[in-house]
Design a protein around this motif. Structure first.
Motif, mmCIF file in Angstrom:
data_model
loop_
_atom_site.group_PDB
_atom_site.id
_atom_site.type_symbol
_atom_site.label_atom_id
_atom_site.label_comp_id
_atom_site.label_asym_id
_atom_site.label_seq_id
_atom_site.Cartn_x
_atom_site.Cartn_y
_atom_site.Cartn_z
ATOM 1 N N MET A 1 1.149 -0.975 0.128
ATOM 2 C CA MET A 1 0.433 0.191 -0.379
ATOM 3 C C MET A 1 0.835 1.495 0.128
ATOM 4 N N THR A 2 0.298 2.420 -0.602
ATOM 5 C CA THR A 2 1.695 3.520 -0.526
ATOM 6 C C THR A 2 1.080 3.861 0.610
ATOM 7 N N LEU A 3 1.686 4.765 1.045
ATOM 8 C CA LEU A 3 2.165 5.883 1.676
ATOM 9 C C LEU A 3 0.714 6.966 1.870
ATOM 10 N N LYS A 4 0.163 8.042 0.621
ATOM 11 C CA LYS A 4 -1.036 7.724 0.197
ATOM 12 C C LYS A 4 -2.171 7.784 0.547
ATOM 13 N N GLU A 5 -2.191 6.203 0.840
ATOM 14 C CA GLU A 5 -3.247 5.578 0.180
ATOM 15 C C GLU A 5 -3.470 5.608 2.218
ATOM 16 N N ILE A 6 -2.306 5.359 2.845
ATOM 17 C CA ILE A 6 -2.480 5.075 4.171
ATOM 18 C C ILE A 6 -3.104 6.530 5.074
ATOM 19 N N VAL A 7 -2.062 7.585 4.530
ATOM 20 C CA VAL A 7 -3.102 9.205 4.606
ATOM 21 C C VAL A 7 -4.349 9.263 4.386
ATOM 22 N N ASP A 8 -4.744 8.839 3.573
ATOM 23 C CA ASP A 8 -5.943 8.897 3.080
ATOM 24 C C ASP A 8 -7.241 8.207 4.007
ATOM 25 N N LYS A 9 -6.940 6.611 4.641
ATOM 26 C CA LYS A 9 -7.661 6.039 5.181
ATOM 27 C C LYS A 9 -7.541 6.416 6.186
ATOM 28 N N LEU A 10 -6.893 7.085 7.226
ATOM 29 C CA LEU A 10 -6.504 7.906 8.303
ATOM 30 C C LEU A 10 -6.826 9.157 8.568
ATOM 31 N N GLY A 11 -7.606 9.553 7.620
ATOM 32 C CA GLY A 11 -7.902 10.606 7.792
ATOM 33 C C GLY A 11 -6.876 11.770 8.375
ATOM 34 N N ALA A 12 -5.474 11.607 7.957
ATOM 35 C CA ALA A 12 -4.272 11.903 8.066
ATOM 36 C C ALA A 12 -4.011 13.484 7.484
ATOM 37 N N THR A 13 -3.215 13.420 8.471
ATOM 38 C CA THR A 13 -1.877 15.213 7.741
ATOM 39 C C THR A 13 0.246 14.535 8.125
ATOM 40 N N VAL A 14 -0.051 14.784 7.420
ATOM 41 C CA VAL A 14 1.760 15.189 6.747
ATOM 42 C C VAL A 14 2.970 15.507 7.349
ATOM 43 N N GLY A 15 3.337 15.165 8.279
ATOM 44 C CA GLY A 15 4.280 16.225 9.613
ATOM 45 C C GLY A 15 5.746 16.204 9.088
ATOM 46 N N LEU A 16 5.870 15.434 7.989
ATOM 47 C CA LEU A 16 7.260 15.668 6.941
ATOM 48 C C LEU A 16 7.467 14.153 6.232
ATOM 49 N N GLY A 17 8.290 15.198 4.796
ATOM 50 C CA GLY A 17 8.458 13.759 3.918
ATOM 51 C C GLY A 17 7.362 13.814 2.827
ATOM 52 N N ALA A 18 6.090 15.271 2.925
ATOM 53 C CA ALA A 18 4.904 14.877 1.719
ATOM 54 C C ALA A 18 5.491 14.594 0.063
#
Ligand SMILES: Nc1ncnc2c1ncn2[C@@H]1O[C@H](COP(=O)(O)OP(=O)(O)OP(=O)(O)O)[C@@H](O)[C@H]1O
Ligand SMILES: [Mg+2]
Lengths: 113, 137
Positions: A1-18
């Protein structure tokens, strides 16, 4: 799974490494105990509620590059600076540890043990 | 190559600086990454112990062509029963230490697993010395 998918599924924000969200990950490990993380031979995505400089140091020693902080915890500037030196990716989700792990497991992320 | 670092009681912000610097040195020397990980994980656990359970101390590292020798020597309360301390799950960590993510009682056993040679000596009321060696090949 890509980190992009993970971020979407978790309603997350990216603190570093966007800029690195294309990266594929297969395994996850969840713990708030850094000594537990230090026993790992592999380098999974770390899901943790422990949000301090030692989380980042521990990842440095264990060669872990992706961390998901749960329950809305945000890394401090010191943490981001240190993480940046180690080319890490920091993701922040408002969800609890339980919900985060449930979603990732359900979506096909694999456990180490 | 000889390196020395000072660690300070309760200074969790800097815990791991010595290990981090050793990691950089070993990478530059092209030591196998798996071996580097074993070295720095063990050293980091020892460093954290000196900060968490003792009153700080010294990290002394000697790197040869084929091995690394590490000594973490602290001034502190010492360990009354080393065999007990080496058991997985045994911990006397204070709440502040647990808040930092440590205190699972897994440090000493994990150090033992990662190094080729380990020797712990301790005198109650004086301090503890952990000596470790890892071969590069
Ligand atoms: N340098 C030291 N000085 C005094 N006591 C120590 C020292 N190192 C370890 N100990 C004692 O041995 C116990 C076990 O150490 P160990 O590193 O295995 O676990 P921990 O530090 O408590 O937790 P963890 O390492 O899993 O975060 C400690 O809780 C402490 O009582
Ligand atoms: Mg310990």
């Amino acid at each position: 799974m890509t980190l992009k998918e993970i971020v979407d599924k978790l309603g997350a924000t990216v603190g570093l490494g966007a800029d690195k969200l294309d990266r594929e990950e297969e395994y996850c490990f969840a713990s708030d105990l850094m000594s537990d993380v230090l026993t790992l031979k592999d380098t999974p995505v770390l899901v943790t509620g422990l949000c301090n400089v030692q989380t980042i140091r521990t990842c440095d020693m264990a060669n872990l590059e992706v961390v998901i902080f749960v329950r809305g915890k945000r890394p401090t500037e010191d943490m981001v600076e240190l993480a940046d030196e180690n080319d890490m990716i920091l993701i922040c989700t408002p969800y609890s540890m339980f919900k985060t792990c449930g979603i990732l497991y359900g979506a096909g992320m694999k456990p180490l043990y | 190559m000889h390196q020395e670092y000072t660690v300070i009681e309760g200074d969790f912000v800097n815990a791991g600086k010595a290990s981090s610097s050793v990691k950089k040195t070993l990478k530059q020397l092209n030591v196998n990454p798996q071996v580097v990980k074993r070295v720095v994980v063990a050293l980091y656990e020892a460093e954290v112990n000196a900060i968490a359970h003792a009153y700080g101390g010294k990290v002394i590292v000697d790197i040869d062509a084929d091995k690394i020798h590490m000594v973490v020597a602290d001034k502190g309360p010492g360990i009354p029963d080393i065999a007990l301390a080496m058991q997985e799950g045994y911990s006397t960590a204070r709440p502040e230490v647990r808040d930092m993510g440590f205190g699972a009682g897994m440090g000493l056993p994990n150090m033992q697993k990662n190094v080729d040679k380990m020797n712990v000596t301790s005198e109650v009321g004086v301090g503890t010395t952990v000596e470790m060696e890892v071969n590069f090949n």
